[in-house]
Design a protein around this motif. Sequence first.
Motif, PDB file in Angstrom:
ATOM      1  N   PRO A 290       0.799  -1.235   0.000  1.00 34.46           N
ATOM      2  CA  PRO A 290       0.000   0.000   0.000  1.00 34.46           C
ATOM      3  C   PRO A 290       0.827   1.279   0.000  1.00 34.46           C
ATOM      4  N   ALA A 291       2.000   1.273   0.660  1.00 34.21           N
ATOM      5  CA  ALA A 291       2.791   2.498   0.756  1.00 34.21           C
ATOM      6  C   ALA A 291       3.606   2.780  -0.499  1.00 34.21           C
ATOM      7  N   ASP A 292       3.618   1.859  -1.453  1.00 42.26           N
ATOM      8  CA  ASP A 292       4.388   2.047  -2.672  1.00 42.26           C
ATOM      9  C   ASP A 292       3.646   3.027  -3.584  1.00 42.26           C
ATOM     10  N   PRO A 293       4.240   4.192  -3.889  1.00 37.20           N
ATOM     11  CA  PRO A 293       3.581   5.180  -4.759  1.00 37.20           C
ATOM     12  C   PRO A 293       3.197   4.617  -6.129  1.00 37.20           C
ATOM     13  N   LEU A 294       3.829   3.528  -6.532  1.00 40.17           N
ATOM     14  CA  LEU A 294       3.528   2.923  -7.825  1.00 40.17           C
ATOM     15  C   LEU A 294       2.057   2.567  -7.955  1.00 40.17           C
ATOM     16  N   TRP A 295       1.382   2.273  -6.825  1.00 39.98           N
ATOM     17  CA  TRP A 295      -0.001   1.796  -6.868  1.00 39.98           C
ATOM     18  C   TRP A 295      -1.025   2.843  -6.437  1.00 39.98           C
ATOM     19  N   LYS A 296      -0.603   4.109  -6.363  1.00 40.65           N
ATOM     20  CA  LYS A 296      -1.524   5.119  -5.832  1.00 40.65           C
ATOM     21  C   LYS A 296      -2.777   5.304  -6.685  1.00 40.65           C
ATOM     22  N   ASP A 297      -2.705   4.992  -7.982  1.00 39.56           N
ATOM     23  CA  ASP A 297      -3.869   5.126  -8.855  1.00 39.56           C
ATOM     24  C   ASP A 297      -4.451   3.779  -9.268  1.00 39.56           C
ATOM     25  N   ASP A 298      -3.974   2.718  -8.652  1.00 38.93           N
ATOM     26  CA  ASP A 298      -4.422   1.369  -8.999  1.00 38.93           C
ATOM     27  C   ASP A 298      -5.818   1.117  -8.433  1.00 38.93           C
ATOM     28  N   PRO A 299      -6.800   0.686  -9.257  1.00 47.77           N
ATOM     29  CA  PRO A 299      -8.164   0.468  -8.772  1.00 47.77           C
ATOM     30  C   PRO A 299      -8.243  -0.529  -7.618  1.00 47.77           C
ATOM     31  N   ALA A 300      -7.486  -1.630  -7.702  1.00 48.12           N
ATOM     32  CA  ALA A 300      -7.516  -2.629  -6.626  1.00 48.12           C
ATOM     33  C   ALA A 300      -6.973  -2.051  -5.326  1.00 48.12           C
TER      34      ALA A 300
END
Length: 401
Positions: A290-300
């Motif tokens: 969750p803290a990885d900025p890579l997934w900040k826009d990921d729907p899941a």
Amino acid sequence: MTVRTAAMAALTFGLSTAGGWAAEKAYGPGVSDTEIKLGQTMPYSGPASAYSLQGITELAYFKRLNERGGINGRKVNLISLDDGYSPPKTVEQTRKLVEDDEVLAIFSSNGTATNTAIHKYLNSKKVPQILLNTGAAKWNDIKSYPWTMAFYPPYAMEGRALAKHALATKPDAKIAILSQNDDYGRDYVKGFKEGLGSKAQTQLVAEATYETADATVDSQMLKLKGAGADTFFLAATPKFAAQAIRRAHELGWKPLLLVGSGASSIGAVLEPAGLDASQGLVTAVVMKTPADPLWKDDPAMKDFIRFMEETGLESKISQYGAVVGYTTAMLMHKILERAGDNLTRANLMKMVTSIDEKTFPMMLPGISLKTTPEDANAYHALRLQRFEGKSWVVFGDVITE
């Protein structure tokens, strides 16, 4: 539910429908027209209590699901009991769940030693022991234990991947290992040594173990640093992993530090150890952080964060145990949904040994889930990630076996 709806659901979730849609209702213990009763043990107390967040998250998932109507009109009643990470207590609590509460299955119980203590008992009773939160190799022995299935990357696979990364990064590495003195630690170390291959004989300069009853690992850390190692593999549960990372920092020892995924939680391990002490750590994982900025826009990821906020767990978003619990509960939800009205123990095992998910929410890209009646291991690939600043950052290609 119509045939067309069932077919569409199968496409959506990728779970085999073999035996799943019986013409008539068939119920096992713990099942009625209104309820599906599951049981588990969790270390809500004791040396591995950091893992309890997994159970807390699963309880929250099914509570919210029940508020939304449950599964095919049935509420999921998850009975989650504390075993203190103590095998004798696990036996006691599991017998209660099976013989008094009459649960359909033991679901997502945590711990290698604890699940080992109930392995033969549950198989002799033909009670599903499924989606276990442990990656020991023994859980994938369908021939001898047809009622058992885990849902965690094999520890040995993680160990091999981390060892190969160490050799690629430092070809002449001097390596030290600290591990828990049980099957949890031994499986990690076995895989790590397999990954080193013949170089284990010359490049492994020190090994130490600890017991879960130990107060600290200070003496072990002094021994390992004193051996002159510049690479350190840590196969530990959260409490001892945090101690080891912090102690290495205090000693001024700055090796390439490799940790098993069970000790990779930012909230449960790295923050207690100190984020400054955790810089550069490398681990092998299958799920998004969750803290990885890579997934900040990921729907899941957005769905996960919304779930945590709606269930009052927003302060635990960065903890790996929450992601594990959420994902495991979601998969169990799909399995039970796929089983339809054929909710027997035998059909439940058909469902968990016929998973085929090319993608799944919260899994890293390239990570799929697949089980068969011959191979109950759902994971056959993983990714490496490095801790930088305040978050984990995925790097490299998908590693498959």
